[in-house]
Scaffold this active site. Structure first.
Site, PDB file in Angstrom:
ATOM      1  N   GLY A  91     -73.415   9.650 -34.386  1.00 36.55           N
ATOM      2  CA  GLY A  91     -72.420   9.312 -33.369  1.00 36.55           C
ATOM      3  C   GLY A  91     -72.346  10.457 -32.375  1.00 36.55           C
ATOM      4  O   GLY A  91     -73.379  10.966 -31.941  1.00 36.55           O
ATOM      5  N   SER A 123     -78.779  11.968 -37.480  1.00 38.84           N
ATOM      6  CA  SER A 123     -78.380  12.168 -36.083  1.00 38.84           C
ATOM      7  C   SER A 123     -77.326  13.275 -35.994  1.00 38.84           C
ATOM      8  O   SER A 123     -77.617  14.418 -36.332  1.00 38.84           O
ATOM      9  CB  SER A 123     -77.898  10.849 -35.490  1.00 38.84           C
ATOM     10  OG  SER A 123     -77.772  10.927 -34.094  1.00 38.84           O
ATOM     11  N   ALA A 124     -76.106  12.964 -35.579  1.00 41.23           N
ATOM     12  CA  ALA A 124     -75.062  13.985 -35.478  1.00 41.23           C
ATOM     13  C   ALA A 124     -74.815  14.677 -36.818  1.00 41.23           C
ATOM     14  O   ALA A 124     -74.529  15.875 -36.878  1.00 41.23           O
ATOM     15  CB  ALA A 124     -73.765  13.363 -34.963  1.00 41.23           C
ATOM     16  N   HIS A 160     -83.741  12.856 -33.017  1.00 45.92           N
ATOM     17  CA  HIS A 160     -84.157  11.876 -32.005  1.00 45.92           C
ATOM     18  C   HIS A 160     -85.130  12.495 -30.992  1.00 45.92           C
ATOM     19  O   HIS A 160     -85.213  12.028 -29.845  1.00 45.92           O
ATOM     20  CB  HIS A 160     -82.956  11.320 -31.226  1.00 45.92           C
ATOM     21  CG  HIS A 160     -81.943  10.599 -32.044  1.00 45.92           C
ATOM     22  ND1 HIS A 160     -82.124   9.314 -32.514  1.00 45.92           N
ATOM     23  CD2 HIS A 160     -80.707  10.974 -32.460  1.00 45.92           C
ATOM     24  CE1 HIS A 160     -81.049   8.935 -33.186  1.00 45.92           C
ATOM     25  NE2 HIS A 160     -80.182   9.928 -33.172  1.00 45.92           N
ATOM     26  N   GLU A 195     -87.632  10.178 -34.616  1.00 43.02           N
ATOM     27  CA  GLU A 195     -87.056   9.074 -35.377  1.00 43.02           C
ATOM     28  C   GLU A 195     -88.018   8.597 -36.466  1.00 43.02           C
ATOM     29  O   GLU A 195     -89.215   8.511 -36.258  1.00 43.02           O
ATOM     30  CB  GLU A 195     -86.689   7.936 -34.427  1.00 43.02           C
ATOM     31  CG  GLU A 195     -85.563   8.327 -33.484  1.00 43.02           C
ATOM     32  CD  GLU A 195     -85.087   7.172 -32.629  1.00 43.02           C
ATOM     33  OE1 GLU A 195     -85.749   6.121 -32.625  1.00 43.02           O
ATOM     34  OE2 GLU A 195     -84.041   7.331 -31.955  1.00 43.02           O
TER      35      GLU A 195
END
Length: 239
Positions: A91, A123-124, A160, A195
């Protein structure tokens, strides 16, 4: 002795795959016999914490793992202390770190992970595992107390990562943004993971080991240089 057990995923999806589907084999190996997972949904901004937790529970159903959200506990510090394993979702990285500070969780997460509690991020959730969040891709929609992150690994992360530059696009590429960081932080490595890949940190025979998982290469940016890393690369020296 440090006993970190980390799975730092670049993303929750690859191309058009379902949520976390590509990561299920890696998560299954990482958690082994663990049956309960504490999920930290603080990176979610446009999704409620309840809905975010339910989405992760649904995705992990094939692994027979019970997922509970940290927001469901009266005392988040105690929840982390007692967790069998911790997962931190993607997020907005700035909002995630802000909430970790607000709930006084940065120190306790670091402590339990040092003692062997498995940690999963994507991700985050992978960004905050690094030294700081200064190489995140996100907009600073909120100002955390500090950019210093959990420091579960002694380098920067850039999930990413892509070299793609659309025709006609005149903004900076990801590599150019990371080059700016390197000018001001010559000694700090940045590990860029694309990814579908992840960094796996584990304890083997009393030694901390790190390897890249997945079929694609990653990159290390340091002191103005970009180096390719593969699943066969020895990355232990970064720990």
């Amino acid at each position: 002795m440090t006993n970190k057990n980390l799975l730092l995923l670049s993303s929750s999806r690859v191309n058009k795959t379902q949520y976390l589907t590509h990561a299920l084999p890696m998560i299954k190996e990482h958690l082994a016999d663990i049956t309960q997972l504490l999920f930290i949904p603080y990176a979610g901004v446009t999704v409620s914490y309840d809905d975010y937790t339910a989405m992760v529970q649904t995705a992990l159903t094939p692994l027979n793992i019970k997922v509970t959200g940290i927001h469901q506990y009266q005392d988040p510090v105690t929840a982390v202390t007692n967790a069998q394993a911790i997962a931190v979702g993607g997020g907005n990285t700035f909002h995630l770190l802000h909430q970790l500070y607000e709930n006084k969780l940065t120190t306790v997460i670091n402590a339990v992970v040092e003692n062997g509690t498995p940690y999963i991020g994507w991700s985050a959730g992978s960004n905050v595992a690094g030294s700081s969040i200064r190489t995140t891709n996100d907009m600073p929609i909120i100002e955390p107390r500090s950019f210093d992150a959990l420091n579960l690994v002694n380098f920067q992360l850039n999930p990413h990562y892509t070299d793609h530059n659309p025709p006609g696009h005149n903004g900076e590429t990801r590599a150019q943004r990371l080059a700016e960081f390197m000018v001001l932080n010559k000694a700090m490595p940045i590990v860029a993971i694309v990814e579908g890949t992840a960094l796996k940190v584990s304890n083997e025979n009393g030694q901390q080991k790190m390897r890249l998982m997945g079929s694609n290469n990653g990159y290390i940016f340091k002191a103005g240089e970009k180096t390719i890393i593969t699943a066969a690369s020895d990355l232990d020296y970064l720990l």
